[in-house]
Design a protein around this motif. Structure first.
Motif, mmCIF file in Angstrom:
data_model
loop_
_atom_site.group_PDB
_atom_site.id
_atom_site.type_symbol
_atom_site.label_atom_id
_atom_site.label_comp_id
_atom_site.label_asym_id
_atom_site.label_seq_id
_atom_site.Cartn_x
_atom_site.Cartn_y
_atom_site.Cartn_z
ATOM 1 N N UNK A 80 0.831 -1.204 0.000
ATOM 2 C CA UNK A 80 0.000 0.000 0.000
ATOM 3 C C UNK A 80 0.866 1.255 0.000
ATOM 4 N N UNK A 81 1.989 1.209 0.720
ATOM 5 C CA UNK A 81 2.932 2.337 0.715
ATOM 6 C C UNK A 81 3.534 2.506 -0.679
ATOM 7 N N UNK A 82 3.834 1.402 -1.350
ATOM 8 C CA UNK A 82 4.359 1.459 -2.716
ATOM 9 C C UNK A 82 3.331 2.063 -3.661
ATOM 10 N N UNK A 83 2.086 1.688 -3.482
ATOM 11 C CA UNK A 83 1.013 2.220 -4.320
ATOM 12 C C UNK A 83 0.934 3.745 -4.184
ATOM 13 N N UNK A 84 1.016 4.240 -2.962
ATOM 14 C CA UNK A 84 0.997 5.694 -2.733
ATOM 15 C C UNK A 84 2.229 6.363 -3.342
ATOM 16 N N UNK A 85 3.357 5.712 -3.214
ATOM 17 C CA UNK A 85 4.599 6.247 -3.770
ATOM 18 C C UNK A 85 4.518 6.339 -5.294
ATOM 19 N N UNK A 86 3.923 5.340 -5.919
ATOM 20 C CA UNK A 86 3.778 5.351 -7.379
ATOM 21 C C UNK A 86 2.853 6.473 -7.844
ATOM 22 N N UNK A 87 1.815 6.740 -7.071
ATOM 23 C CA UNK A 87 0.926 7.857 -7.405
ATOM 24 C C UNK A 87 1.663 9.188 -7.263
ATOM 25 N N UNK A 88 2.483 9.303 -6.232
ATOM 26 C CA UNK A 88 3.297 10.509 -6.063
ATOM 27 C C UNK A 88 4.304 10.637 -7.195
ATOM 28 N N UNK A 89 4.873 9.517 -7.586
ATOM 29 C CA UNK A 89 5.841 9.515 -8.684
ATOM 30 C C UNK A 89 5.187 10.026 -9.974
ATOM 31 N N UNK A 90 3.964 9.630 -10.212
ATOM 32 C CA UNK A 90 3.240 10.088 -11.400
ATOM 33 C C UNK A 90 3.118 11.614 -11.386
ATOM 34 N N UNK A 91 2.723 12.164 -10.251
ATOM 35 C CA UNK A 91 2.590 13.624 -10.139
ATOM 36 C C UNK A 91 3.927 14.316 -10.384
ATOM 37 N N UNK A 92 4.984 13.749 -9.852
ATOM 38 C CA UNK A 92 6.317 14.336 -10.016
ATOM 39 C C UNK A 92 6.760 14.264 -11.472
ATOM 40 N N UNK A 93 6.489 13.159 -12.127
ATOM 41 C CA UNK A 93 6.840 13.018 -13.546
ATOM 42 C C UNK A 93 6.098 14.055 -14.373
ATOM 43 N N UNK A 94 4.826 14.218 -14.092
ATOM 44 C CA UNK A 94 4.015 15.179 -14.840
ATOM 45 C C UNK A 94 4.508 16.602 -14.617
ATOM 46 N N UNK A 95 4.955 16.903 -13.400
ATOM 47 C CA UNK A 95 5.434 18.253 -13.066
ATOM 48 C C UNK A 95 6.873 18.488 -13.531
ATOM 49 N N UNK A 96 7.529 17.451 -14.058
ATOM 50 C CA UNK A 96 8.910 17.557 -14.547
ATOM 51 C C UNK A 96 9.850 18.088 -13.463
#
Length: 143
Positions: free
Chosen positions: A19-35
């Motif tokens: 579940x922590x990994x799942x949250x981290x992956x969602x955060x990673x998506x936001x960071x990727x989008x924000x460059x």
């Protein structure tokens, strides 16, 4: 891992890690989008640490005799199903993040090509892979 951890505790810990990994992956998506490269490096390190911990715990669970016996007896089906669901969600999110990165790389490559073409069509050359190159050094760009 000490011997006093029950299979139930191990599975609960595994679910928590996923579940922590799942949250981290969602955060990673936001960071990727924000460059945001610095934030991406930080979250990638966290993700790698968490994946290592998940792998280690999974190996420990797989070698736990009590877990193996209980699983053969049909126990933990609900817990294992929930873990499988979260794991599948993580895999899908990771795949989506990979696609976003791939699209970003294509966009950067297109922009680089456009800059090269607009700078000087006469100074363009092609490398061994067929990609356009040349002319960027005089612009002061490092693409």
């Amino acid at each position: 891992m000490s011997a006093d951890h029950t299979p139930e505790q191990l599975l609960a810990r595994q679910l928590s890690q996923l579940q922590a990994l799942e949250k981290l992956l969602l955060s990673e998506k936001d960071i990727i989008i924000k460059h945001s490269p610095d934030a991406l490096n930080e979250i990638t390190a966290k993700k790698n640490d968490l994946l290592t911990a998940i792998q280690t715990l999974d190996n420990q669970i797989g070698q736990n005799r009590q877990f193996i016996q209980d699983k053969r007896d049909g126990k933990f089906s609900r817990e294992l199903e929930e873990i499988a669901t979260v794991l599948e969600s993580c895999q899908q999110q990771n795949q989506l993040n990979g696609q976003i990165i791939q699209q970003s790389q294509l966009t950067v490559e297109r922009m680089k090509t456009t800059l090269l073409e607009s700078h000087s069509k006469t100074s363009l050359t092609y490398d061994s892979k067929g990609k356009k190159s040349g002319g960027l050094s005089s612009l002061g760009l490092k693409a």
